[in-house]
Design an enzyme around this catalytic site. Structure first.
Site, PDB file in Angstrom:
ATOM      1  CE1 TYR A 155      45.875  35.895  41.213  1.00  0.00           C
ATOM      2  CE2 TYR A 155      43.607  35.442  42.343  1.00  0.00           C
ATOM      3  CZ  TYR A 155      44.601  36.092  42.032  1.00  0.00           C
ATOM      4  OH  TYR A 155      44.581  37.580  42.560  1.00  0.00           O
ATOM      5  NE  ARG A 197      44.766  43.093  50.630  1.00  0.00           N
ATOM      6  CZ  ARG A 197      43.636  42.860  50.104  1.00  0.00           C
ATOM      7  NH1 ARG A 197      42.743  43.716  50.953  1.00  0.00           N
ATOM      8  NH2 ARG A 197      43.303  42.275  49.240  1.00  0.00           N
ATOM      9  CE  LYS A 240      43.002  39.185  41.193  1.00  0.00           C
ATOM     10  NZ  LYS A 240      41.420  38.873  41.161  1.00  0.00           N
ATOM     11  CD  GLU A 249      43.872  42.060  42.422  1.00  0.00           C
ATOM     12  OE1 GLU A 249      43.457  41.307  43.292  1.00  0.00           O
ATOM     13  OE2 GLU A 249      43.029  42.355  41.623  1.00  0.00           O
ATOM     14  CG  ASP A 250      46.509  41.590  46.151  1.00  0.00           C
ATOM     15  OD1 ASP A 250      45.152  41.619  46.449  1.00  0.00           O
ATOM     16  OD2 ASP A 250      46.831  40.594  46.046  1.00  0.00           O
ATOM     17  CG  ASP A 301      39.355  41.802  41.334  1.00  0.00           C
ATOM     18  OD1 ASP A 301      38.232  41.573  40.932  1.00  0.00           O
ATOM     19  OD2 ASP A 301      39.877  40.733  41.714  1.00  0.00           O
ATOM     20  CG  ASP A 302      41.994  43.722  46.064  1.00  0.00           C
ATOM     21  OD1 ASP A 302      41.996  42.257  45.928  1.00  0.00           O
ATOM     22  OD2 ASP A 302      43.032  44.269  45.668  1.00  0.00           O
ATOM     23  CG  ASN A 329      41.535  33.625  48.415  1.00  0.00           C
ATOM     24  OD1 ASN A 329      41.125  32.511  48.423  1.00  0.00           O
ATOM     25  ND2 ASN A 329      40.796  34.235  47.708  1.00  0.00           N
TER      26      ASN A 329
END
Length: 550
Positions: free
Chosen positions: A100, A153, A171, A242-243, A265-266, A406
């Site tokens: 990851y 993203r 993940k 996610e993202d 999660d973000d 990150n």
């Protein structure tokens, strides 16, 4: 190895060796080799899983880059899932950065070039009307977790289109490696709606749809079809978004969070890990959450998500009205401090726009507000300059410095910089890993405020209880549970999260605490057990081979 009666339809020969869920490679026993037609297809030596692990480690040691190690580990996963997870769980602190962040960022950028065997499901926008049918192509019928991205993203790297598939895969690997969620119940998904990344569109090895991104009503209709198809095909499944870009992430969470089992999660995971870190910080600095002033560098979904969860925690722990709690949180973006007179704010940002004079630079904002904590979710490298950090240190004996962006290349500052510019007084945690720092004869161990402390534990709790919904209260509980596990010895070194080497035990304990709240709030779809610890333990995946009773 536990003895298990093989099913009547167990594959034989090469089919068995090519099934990553069942393959044991050189660990097949002599009687199994006879029974399943493997004699001659394997070398004569029977090896233990630990001997196989030693071979994997030898291969990794010979690789010269982390991306090469990532590719090799993915090859192991495609051939033998048990060995893959045995490897990850043997030393999580070593292997998590390989599967990851930060390595997965480079992997996503180059995904079309390193692709060997496609994993997960790619749902193309050109397949609208068929999503239920395509979901049923997946061979495992009881999926409990889907991590889904549209690739717009990816970390701090932007639009990587179908290359974003590396994120859901990574993940879900950590769901298993860090919290024991059985991998057969997980499914990575990429919603391929095109890409606006011209470099990818020109790349002959790009593996996604070659068209600009679908937007507007057509986009939301496609996601809606996916969400409701999951409810029919996998009715016990939790969806982790996610993202996604802010323009989609915020409205999607707002729309579905009270209708289906899902979370982002973000937004919520990042908020929870930040809150856990702040709980740890307060054990060093003293005081309460409501005593602090928080300044966020970055006012997107992550920044507002953290601010909102902090405010909710202040309300829950200290009884302040929500509006007053929000006044402790200030946000700064590319156009300056979020103030009430700005006309360019999105609806989700407005609760954190306060009446104040403008501040055009981050340094001006720090000097004006004198925050006790600065939290970076900007993806702007080096945004926490020496002037900014020294200004923090001038106003507070123990300034809290959290560069959470990150991958490492996007971090707002390094651990070395934060400790040096505060003369070792900073309470530090970052999104990407940094090694220990020695300053003036003292050793500091930087904490990593990685969502891995949160989402695997949440996943295990949701999996064990079949939770109907995932409200923010669960993320506050998870933050509390993680912070409770930081020892005085950890704090002495400046470590505000439990050591990454202990992530499995940390996650299981946090999952148990979250499961308690799920049962208390009537969100579970299973009966509450008399012994919750034993119940959670009974749900854990262990990377061990079975011995077939033949």
């Amino acid at each position: 190895m536990p003895k298990v009666t093989p099913p009547s339809d167990l594959p034989r020969g090469f089919d068995l060796l090519n099934d990553p869920l069942l393959n044991k490679g050189t660990a097949f026993l002599p009687n199994e080799r006879e029974a399943f037609g493997l004699v001659g297809l394997l070398p004569e030596q029977v090896e233990s899983i630990d001997l196989q692990l030693a071979r994997v480690e030898g291969h990794l040691d010979q690789k010269t880059t982390d991306l090469a190690r990532y590719v090799f580990l993915n090859a192991v996963f495609s051939e033998n899932e048990t060995l893959f997870f045995h490897t990850l769980m043997s030393d999580p602190a070593r292997y998590m950065p390989l599967v990851y962040t930060p390595t997965v960022g480079e992997a996503c950028q180059k995904y079309g070039h390193i692709l060997r065997r496609p994993e997960g499901l790619y749902l193309g926008v050109n397949q609208r009307g068929r999503i239920k049918e395509i979901l049923r192509h997946w061979p495992q019928p009881d999926i409990r977790f889907i991590v889904v991205t549209d690739g717009e993203r990816i970390l701090g790297l932007g639009d990587l289109g179908a290359g974003g598939m590396g994120i859901p895969i990574g993940k879900l690997n950590l769901y298993t490696a860090c919290a024991g969620v059985p991998p057969r119940h997980t499914l990575p998904v990429t919603l391929d709606v095109g890409t606006n990344n011209e470099e990818l569109l020109r790349d002959p090895l790009y593996h996604g749809i070659r068209q600009p991104r679908v937007t507007g009503e057509a986009y939301f209709e496609f996601v809606d079809e996916f969400v409701w198809a999951v409810q029919e095909v996998f009715p016990d499944c939790c969806i982790q978004f996610e993202d996604f870009a802010n323009v989609h992430a915020v409205p999607l969470l707002a729309k579905y969070r009270d209708q289906v089992c899902c979370y982002n999660d973000d937004i919520q995971g990042t908020a929870s890990v930040a809150l856990a870190g702040l709980f740890g910080c307060l054990r060093i600095t003293g005081g309460k959450l409501s005593d602090q002033v928080f300044l966020f560098a970055g006012a997107g979904s992550a920044g507002t998500g953290i601010a909102d969860l902090i405010a909710q925690a202040i309300v829950a722990h200290e009884g302040l009205p929500l509006e007053e709690a929000r006044r402790r949180c200030w946000l700064f973006d590319v156009n300056g401090l979020l103030t009430t007179d700005r006309t360019d704010l999105a609806d989700f940002q407005r609760p954190f726009a306060h009446d104040h004079a403008p501040a055009a630079t981050l340094l001006q904002a720090v000097q004006a507000l004198r925050p006790s904590a600065i939290i970076g979710v900007s993806t702007v490298p080096k945004l926490f300059s020496e002037e900014v950090i020294r200004a923090m240190a001038a106003h507070h004996e123990r300034p809290i410095i959290f560069p959470y962006s990150n991958p490492t290349s996007r971090s707002e500052c390094t651990a070395q910089e934060a400790y040096t510019w505060t003369d070792g007084r900073a309470v530090f945690a970052s999104g990407s890993p940094f090694g220990p720092v020695t300053l003036n004869g003292r050793r500091f161990v930087p904490g990593q405020g990685n969502n891995v402390y949160i989402f695997p534990a949440m996943g295990l709790a949701i999996y064990a209880t079949k939770a109907r919904r995932v409200p923010d209260r669960l993320f506050i509980r998870c933050a509390e549970a993680v912070a409770e596990q930081v020892t005085p010895q950890d704090l002495e070194e400046g470590l505000i999260y439990p050591p990454m080497a202990d992530i499995f035990a940390t996650s299981v304990r946090a999952a148990t605490r979250v499961a308690e709240l799920i049962f208390e709030e009537g969100l579970a779809q299973v009966e509450k057990p008399a012994d919750l610890d034993a119940f959670i333990q009974s749900k854990l995946f262990r990377p061990e081979y079975v011995e077939w009773d033949v």
